[in-house]
Design a protein around this motif. Structure first.
Motif, PDB file in Angstrom:
ATOM      1  N   MET A  84      40.006  36.104  32.858  1.00 21.39           N
ATOM      2  CA  MET A  84      41.228  36.864  32.878  1.00 21.39           C
ATOM      3  C   MET A  84      42.363  35.923  33.287  1.00 21.39           C
ATOM      4  O   MET A  84      42.213  35.116  34.188  1.00 21.39           O
ATOM      5  CB  MET A  84      41.098  38.012  33.869  1.00 21.39           C
ATOM      6  N   THR A  85      43.461  36.048  32.610  1.00 21.97           N
ATOM      7  CA  THR A  85      44.601  35.190  32.895  1.00 21.97           C
ATOM      8  C   THR A  85      45.645  35.930  33.727  1.00 21.97           C
ATOM      9  O   THR A  85      45.644  37.162  33.803  1.00 21.97           O
ATOM     10  CB  THR A  85      45.268  34.710  31.593  1.00 21.97           C
ATOM     11  N   ALA A  86      46.536  35.151  34.309  1.00 20.52           N
ATOM     12  CA  ALA A  86      47.626  35.743  35.085  1.00 20.52           C
ATOM     13  C   ALA A  86      48.488  36.641  34.191  1.00 20.52           C
ATOM     14  O   ALA A  86      48.909  37.722  34.602  1.00 20.52           O
ATOM     15  CB  ALA A  86      48.470  34.644  35.716  1.00 20.52           C
ATOM     16  N   ARG A  87      48.717  36.208  32.967  1.00 15.73           N
ATOM     17  CA  ARG A  87      49.527  37.021  32.045  1.00 15.73           C
ATOM     18  C   ARG A  87      48.855  38.361  31.760  1.00 15.73           C
ATOM     19  O   ARG A  87      49.515  39.404  31.701  1.00 15.73           O
ATOM     20  CB  ARG A  87      49.777  36.282  30.737  1.00 15.73           C
ATOM     21  N   GLN A  88      47.549  38.359  31.587  1.00 14.29           N
ATOM     22  CA  GLN A  88      46.831  39.616  31.346  1.00 14.29           C
ATOM     23  C   GLN A  88      46.985  40.566  32.529  1.00 14.29           C
ATOM     24  O   GLN A  88      47.151  41.769  32.331  1.00 14.29           O
ATOM     25  CB  GLN A  88      45.349  39.349  31.093  1.00 14.29           C
ATOM     26  N   VAL A  89      46.948  40.024  33.729  1.00 13.27           N
ATOM     27  CA  VAL A  89      47.123  40.873  34.907  1.00 13.27           C
ATOM     28  C   VAL A  89      48.542  41.406  34.960  1.00 13.27           C
ATOM     29  O   VAL A  89      48.766  42.606  35.167  1.00 13.27           O
ATOM     30  CB  VAL A  89      46.781  40.093  36.201  1.00 13.27           C
ATOM     31  N   ARG A  90      49.526  40.516  34.763  1.00 14.45           N
ATOM     32  CA  ARG A  90      50.931  40.946  34.816  1.00 14.45           C
ATOM     33  C   ARG A  90      51.261  41.996  33.760  1.00 14.45           C
ATOM     34  O   ARG A  90      52.012  42.929  34.023  1.00 14.45           O
ATOM     35  CB  ARG A  90      51.845  39.744  34.599  1.00 14.45           C
ATOM     36  N   ALA A 115      48.491  38.357  39.956  1.00 17.40           N
ATOM     37  CA  ALA A 115      48.696  37.389  38.874  1.00 17.40           C
ATOM     38  C   ALA A 115      49.177  36.051  39.422  1.00 17.40           C
ATOM     39  O   ALA A 115      48.712  34.995  38.989  1.00 17.40           O
ATOM     40  CB  ALA A 115      49.692  37.943  37.859  1.00 17.40           C
ATOM     41  N   CYS A 116      50.090  36.079  40.379  1.00 21.35           N
ATOM     42  CA  CYS A 116      50.585  34.834  40.979  1.00 21.35           C
ATOM     43  C   CYS A 116      49.466  34.100  41.706  1.00 21.35           C
ATOM     44  O   CYS A 116      49.340  32.876  41.590  1.00 21.35           O
ATOM     45  CB  CYS A 116      51.737  35.127  41.929  1.00 21.35           C
ATOM     46  N   GLU A 117      48.652  34.838  42.439  1.00 20.85           N
ATOM     47  CA  GLU A 117      47.549  34.213  43.160  1.00 20.85           C
ATOM     48  C   GLU A 117      46.501  33.663  42.198  1.00 20.85           C
ATOM     49  O   GLU A 117      45.935  32.597  42.432  1.00 20.85           O
ATOM     50  CB  GLU A 117      46.939  35.199  44.153  1.00 20.85           C
ATOM     51  N   LEU A 118      46.257  34.369  41.107  1.00 23.01           N
ATOM     52  CA  LEU A 118      45.310  33.894  40.096  1.00 23.01           C
ATOM     53  C   LEU A 118      45.825  32.611  39.449  1.00 23.01           C
ATOM     54  O   LEU A 118      45.069  31.652  39.271  1.00 23.01           O
ATOM     55  CB  LEU A 118      45.076  34.976  39.035  1.00 23.01           C
ATOM     56  N   ALA A 119      47.104  32.576  39.125  1.00 22.82           N
ATOM     57  CA  ALA A 119      47.689  31.372  38.530  1.00 22.82           C
ATOM     58  C   ALA A 119      47.595  30.193  39.503  1.00 22.82           C
ATOM     59  O   ALA A 119      47.263  29.067  39.097  1.00 22.82           O
ATOM     60  CB  ALA A 119      49.148  31.632  38.139  1.00 22.82           C
ATOM     61  N   ALA A 120      47.856  30.443  40.775  1.00 23.70           N
ATOM     62  CA  ALA A 120      47.767  29.373  41.783  1.00 23.70           C
ATOM     63  C   ALA A 120      46.322  28.884  41.913  1.00 23.70           C
ATOM     64  O   ALA A 120      46.076  27.675  42.024  1.00 23.70           O
ATOM     65  CB  ALA A 120      48.285  29.874  43.120  1.00 23.70           C
ATOM     66  N   ALA A 121      45.382  29.807  41.889  1.00 31.31           N
ATOM     67  CA  ALA A 121      43.968  29.424  41.994  1.00 31.31           C
ATOM     68  C   ALA A 121      43.553  28.574  40.799  1.00 31.31           C
ATOM     69  O   ALA A 121      42.819  27.588  40.956  1.00 31.31           O
ATOM     70  CB  ALA A 121      43.086  30.663  42.096  1.00 31.31           C
ATOM     71  N   ARG A 122      44.031  28.924  39.617  1.00 34.20           N
ATOM     72  CA  ARG A 122      43.710  28.117  38.426  1.00 34.20           C
ATOM     73  C   ARG A 122      44.324  26.723  38.522  1.00 34.20           C
ATOM     74  O   ARG A 122      43.697  25.733  38.156  1.00 34.20           O
ATOM     75  CB  ARG A 122      44.164  28.825  37.162  1.00 34.20           C
TER      76      ARG A 122
END
Length: 68
Positions: free
Chosen positions: A1-7, A31-38
């Motif tokens: 799952m991507t940050a964009r999908q969450v947003r 989404a921001c936390e997922l993007a940072a983790a990636r």
């Protein structure tokens, strides 16, 4: 799952449910936390590869010196 999908995730409206603004804010935070983790994962993966290359280089030098 991507940050964009969450947003971009949408939910159907219901009469008695969660506050849409609160849900949107939460999804944005996730989404921001997922993007940072990636980003962190990419950085750690690159650092891991760099360390492995350095170790292999050191081992090769050490092995050739030990044979002398």
């Amino acid at each position: 799952m991507t940050a964009r999908q969450v947003r971009d995730r949408q939910f159907r409206s219901v009469r008695r449910g969660l506050d849409p603004a609160e849900v949107h804010a939460f999804l944005h935070r996730v989404a921001c936390e997922l993007a940072a983790a990636r980003r962190d994962l990419v950085a750690v993966t690159e650092e891991n590869a760099r360390i492995k290359r350095a170790l292999r280089s050191w081992q090769a030098r050490f092995a050739s010196e030990a044979r002398r």
